[in-house]
Design a protein around this motif. Structure first.
Motif, PDB file in Angstrom:
ATOM      1  N   HIS A  80      -3.239 -16.072  46.634  1.00  0.00           N
ATOM      2  CA  HIS A  80      -3.929 -14.981  46.719  1.00  0.00           C
ATOM      3  C   HIS A  80      -2.855 -13.995  47.513  1.00  0.00           C
ATOM      4  O   HIS A  80      -2.944 -12.785  47.028  1.00  0.00           O
ATOM      5  N   PHE A  81      -2.429 -14.209  48.419  1.00  0.00           N
ATOM      6  CA  PHE A  81      -1.358 -13.352  48.972  1.00  0.00           C
ATOM      7  C   PHE A  81      -0.264 -12.877  48.098  1.00  0.00           C
ATOM      8  O   PHE A  81      -0.056 -11.551  48.154  1.00  0.00           O
ATOM      9  N   PRO A 106      -2.038   4.190  53.903  1.00  0.00           N
ATOM     10  CA  PRO A 106      -3.587   3.685  54.013  1.00  0.00           C
ATOM     11  C   PRO A 106      -4.399   3.921  52.952  1.00  0.00           C
ATOM     12  O   PRO A 106      -5.079   2.626  52.837  1.00  0.00           O
ATOM     13  N   GLY A 107      -4.242   4.673  52.076  1.00  0.00           N
ATOM     14  CA  GLY A 107      -4.885   4.763  50.823  1.00  0.00           C
ATOM     15  C   GLY A 107      -4.831   3.568  49.848  1.00  0.00           C
ATOM     16  O   GLY A 107      -5.704   3.101  49.325  1.00  0.00           O
ATOM     17  N   VAL A 108      -3.369   3.183  49.918  1.00  0.00           N
ATOM     18  CA  VAL A 108      -2.899   1.901  49.043  1.00  0.00           C
ATOM     19  C   VAL A 108      -3.542   0.621  49.703  1.00  0.00           C
ATOM     20  O   VAL A 108      -4.211  -0.082  49.001  1.00  0.00           O
ATOM     21  N   ILE A 109      -3.627   0.611  51.104  1.00  0.00           N
ATOM     22  CA  ILE A 109      -4.246  -0.522  51.643  1.00  0.00           C
ATOM     23  C   ILE A 109      -5.691  -0.563  51.593  1.00  0.00           C
ATOM     24  O   ILE A 109      -6.242  -1.864  51.173  1.00  0.00           O
ATOM     25  N   VAL A 110      -6.353   0.716  51.562  1.00  0.00           N
ATOM     26  CA  VAL A 110      -7.763   0.600  51.492  1.00  0.00           C
ATOM     27  C   VAL A 110      -8.523   0.315  50.134  1.00  0.00           C
ATOM     28  O   VAL A 110      -9.351  -0.509  50.066  1.00  0.00           O
ATOM     29  N   PHE A 111      -7.571   0.821  49.069  1.00  0.00           N
ATOM     30  CA  PHE A 111      -7.593   0.479  47.583  1.00  0.00           C
ATOM     31  C   PHE A 111      -7.673  -1.092  47.250  1.00  0.00           C
ATOM     32  O   PHE A 111      -8.558  -1.664  46.840  1.00  0.00           O
ATOM     33  N   GLY A 112      -6.469  -1.588  48.013  1.00  0.00           N
ATOM     34  CA  GLY A 112      -6.439  -2.981  48.075  1.00  0.00           C
ATOM     35  C   GLY A 112      -7.639  -4.042  48.627  1.00  0.00           C
ATOM     36  O   GLY A 112      -8.058  -4.923  48.188  1.00  0.00           O
ATOM     37  N   ASP A 119     -13.564  -8.417  44.450  1.00  0.00           N
ATOM     38  CA  ASP A 119     -12.928  -9.699  43.758  1.00  0.00           C
ATOM     39  C   ASP A 119     -13.771 -10.777  44.501  1.00  0.00           C
ATOM     40  O   ASP A 119     -14.269 -11.616  43.733  1.00  0.00           O
ATOM     41  N   GLU A 120     -13.762 -10.954  45.715  1.00  0.00           N
ATOM     42  CA  GLU A 120     -14.628 -11.990  46.315  1.00  0.00           C
ATOM     43  C   GLU A 120     -16.058 -11.844  46.275  1.00  0.00           C
ATOM     44  O   GLU A 120     -16.757 -13.099  45.685  1.00  0.00           O
ATOM     45  N   PHE A 121     -16.855 -10.757  45.960  1.00  0.00           N
ATOM     46  CA  PHE A 121     -18.165 -10.298  45.684  1.00  0.00           C
ATOM     47  C   PHE A 121     -18.303 -11.122  44.194  1.00  0.00           C
ATOM     48  O   PHE A 121     -19.319 -11.803  43.871  1.00  0.00           O
ATOM     49  N   HIS A 122     -17.493 -10.820  43.211  1.00  0.00           N
ATOM     50  CA  HIS A 122     -17.239 -11.263  41.955  1.00  0.00           C
ATOM     51  C   HIS A 122     -17.355 -12.839  41.934  1.00  0.00           C
ATOM     52  O   HIS A 122     -18.257 -13.437  41.113  1.00  0.00           O
ATOM     53  N   GLN A 123     -16.504 -13.432  42.704  1.00  0.00           N
ATOM     54  CA  GLN A 123     -16.539 -14.777  42.489  1.00  0.00           C
ATOM     55  C   GLN A 123     -17.802 -15.394  43.275  1.00  0.00           C
ATOM     56  O   GLN A 123     -18.048 -16.703  42.707  1.00  0.00           O
ATOM     57  N   ASP A 139      -5.726 -11.330  51.262  1.00  0.00           N
ATOM     58  CA  ASP A 139      -5.439 -10.301  50.315  1.00  0.00           C
ATOM     59  C   ASP A 139      -4.967  -9.016  50.603  1.00  0.00           C
ATOM     60  O   ASP A 139      -3.944  -8.308  50.017  1.00  0.00           O
ATOM     61  N   THR A 140      -5.731  -8.733  51.707  1.00  0.00           N
ATOM     62  CA  THR A 140      -5.195  -7.206  52.295  1.00  0.00           C
ATOM     63  C   THR A 140      -3.968  -7.452  52.867  1.00  0.00           C
ATOM     64  O   THR A 140      -3.081  -6.328  52.808  1.00  0.00           O
ATOM     65  N   CYS A 141      -3.433  -8.298  53.423  1.00  0.00           N
ATOM     66  CA  CYS A 141      -2.276  -8.702  53.949  1.00  0.00           C
ATOM     67  C   CYS A 141      -1.214  -8.586  52.990  1.00  0.00           C
ATOM     68  O   CYS A 141       0.005  -8.118  53.156  1.00  0.00           O
TER      69      CYS A 141
END
Length: 169
Positions: A80-81, A106-112, A119-123, A139-141
């Motif tokens: 995941h990481f 922060p935009g890149v982090i929010v996007f991720g 992804d988790e919702f999809h799972q 994942d965010t880390c």
């Protein structure tokens, strides 16, 4: 009145394609049911156990099960990481040059984070899989580390270019 979009450099286009490719790969891996996902991670777990603990085969079944469980958990979370670190790196390079302190970071982090949530919702709709907040945070880390690595590399490259220009003057 047409909105003028910023011109993308070739490097940005390349990293945009890589970002989309990583997103598609994550989606594909998340589409695997629990058994297929387990088979995929088992290959890496087996390799990790054999490399890190060569005496594994001579241990008792109880110790093997415990070691396998721990190693499997670590391999899954590292996966995941790692893939999200790659996503953060590529997304960061796609948004291109910026200062260390920039609104784009922060935009890149929010996007991720939002992609991790989706992804988790999809799972949660995939047989045997679940939606886990812990994975969203891992994942965010990963995205954040990928972003930091990209900033460091872009800084090193900018410094090298600056020095080269200075020498050529």
């Amino acid at each position: 009145m047409a909105v003028k979009l910023p011109k993308l450099r070739r490097v940005q286009i390349l990293f945009l394609i890589l970002t989309i490719t990583i997103m598609c790969t994550i989606f594909y891996l998340s589409s695997q049911d629990a058994e297929s996902s387990s088979d995929t991670s088992s290959l890496l777990t087996k390799l990790a156990v054999k490399l890190l603990y060569p005496q594994y085969d001579s241990e008792s079944d109880d110790i093997k099960r415990e070691m396998w469980s721990k190693a499997s958990f670590i391999v899954r979370k590292l996966a995941h990481f790692s893939i999200y670190a790659a996503l953060g790196f590529c997304a960061s390079v796609t948004v291109w040059k910026r200062k260390l302190i920039s609104a784009k970071n922060p935009g890149v982090i929010v996007f991720g984070f939002l992609y991790a949530v989706s992804d988790e919702f999809h799972q949660s709709f995939v047989k045997g899989r679940s939606c886990e907040f812990r994975d969203m945070m891992i994942d965010t880390c990963g995205v954040t580390v990928g972003l930091i690595i990209s900033l460091i590399l872009m800084g090193i490259i900018a410094l090298a270019v600056k020095r080269r220009r200075k020498r050529s003057q």
